[in-house]
Enzyme design. Structure first.
Site, mmCIF file in Angstrom:
data_model
loop_
_atom_site.group_PDB
_atom_site.id
_atom_site.type_symbol
_atom_site.label_atom_id
_atom_site.label_comp_id
_atom_site.label_asym_id
_atom_site.label_seq_id
_atom_site.Cartn_x
_atom_site.Cartn_y
_atom_site.Cartn_z
ATOM 1 N N ASP A 37 0.795 -1.220 0.084
ATOM 2 C CA ASP A 37 -0.131 -0.071 0.001
ATOM 3 C C ASP A 37 0.906 1.351 -0.186
ATOM 4 O O ASP A 37 2.125 1.129 0.540
ATOM 5 C CB ASP A 37 -0.798 -0.128 1.199
ATOM 6 C CG ASP A 37 -2.244 0.769 1.082
ATOM 7 O OD1 ASP A 37 -1.957 1.864 0.666
ATOM 8 O OD2 ASP A 37 -3.200 0.127 1.103
ATOM 9 N N TYR A 150 -13.877 5.468 -13.478
ATOM 10 C CA TYR A 150 -13.900 4.083 -12.739
ATOM 11 C C TYR A 150 -14.605 2.778 -13.230
ATOM 12 O O TYR A 150 -14.062 1.766 -13.595
ATOM 13 C CB TYR A 150 -14.939 4.439 -11.522
ATOM 14 C CG TYR A 150 -14.945 3.148 -10.516
ATOM 15 C CD1 TYR A 150 -13.958 2.830 -9.609
ATOM 16 C CD2 TYR A 150 -16.173 2.189 -10.348
ATOM 17 C CE1 TYR A 150 -13.770 1.955 -8.830
ATOM 18 C CE2 TYR A 150 -15.921 1.425 -9.368
ATOM 19 C CZ TYR A 150 -14.923 0.991 -8.477
ATOM 20 O OH TYR A 150 -14.938 0.003 -7.589
#
Length: 244
Positions: A37, A150
């Site tokens: 991450d 998206y």
């Protein structure tokens, strides 16, 4: 217990939300997990919770060099990679006319390019060992329309999954996509979205938002040998939305 015993998994975007839920479940099922991450503090905190069977690597999924570093650290720590969960992703709560080119490029780089780089990076070691499972987290909006940017990238992840599955199948590497609906994660808690999410929940056949763990159980199945004959397929976990 033990459905992933002796398996090594890389999970991207795993410092929080669905990725963290996947990591917790995988470790509880016997896997060694590399948590990646850009959120270093949260990632390190999760790994401290998970213990010796977890490793955190700070990682920009849109960087090819970053992927090579993740692979190198995974092999150095755990000796192999059996599972990749391409979980990292972003969205914008913006209308079409308000999305800038920079916005569009950013969402492409994380959602689509990042997934491609992940698949490309693990394909070689998985092919060499003769097995592996890649789980690409797409979305309900990889099946039906939604926000521009998206939706575009999540449809691409769906197509990429099928293409990679066909190419890698002879080597024993499986590739599947998971299509969550509305899940209780930081992604849907952006400023200005709370009321819209609450109203949308009323239209879901199961009449509720899902918990991240409900997606994790499906990801676990696909990562495990229980799904040994599943590849190139879409697995939907959306509370019945797409059935309407």
């Amino acid at each position: 217990m033990g459905r992933l015993a002796d398996k090594v998994a890389i999970i991207t975007g795993a410092a929080q939300g669905m990725g963290a839920a996947h990591a917790r479940l995988f470790v509880s099922e016997g896997a060694k997990v590399v948590v990646t991450d850009i959120k270093e503090a949260e990632g390190q905190q999760l790994v401290a919770e998970l213990g010796k069977n977890a490793l955190f690597v700070k990682h920009d999924v849109s960087s090819e060099r970053g992927w090579q570093e993740v692979l190198a650290q995974t092999l150095a720590k755990f000796g192999k990679v059996d599972i990749l969960v391409n979980n990292a992703g972003i969205t914008f709560a913006k209308a079409l006319q308000d999305i800038s080119v920079d916005d569009y490029v950013k969402i492409f780089k994380i959602n689509q390019l990042g997934t491609f780089l992940g698949v490309k990076t693990v394909a070689k070691p998985m092919t060499e060992q003769g097995f592996g499972s890649i789980v690409n987290i797409s979305s309900l909006n990889g099946l039906v329309g939604g926000a521009v940017g998206y939706t575009d990238t999540k449809f691409a992840v769906r197509g990429m999954t099928k293409a990679a599955a066909l190419e890698l199948a002879p080597a024993g590497v499986r590739v599947n996509s998971v299509h969550p609906g509305v899940i209780e994660t930081p992604m849907i808690s952006q400023p200005g979205t709370e009321e819209a999410v609450k109203q949308f929940a009323k239209t879901i056949p199961l009449r509720r938002i899902a918990k991240p763990e409900e997606v994790s159980k499906l990801v676990l199945y696909l990562a495990s040998d229980d799904a040994s004959y599943a590849t190139g397929s879409e697995f939907v976990v959306d509370g019945g939305i797409s059935a309407q």
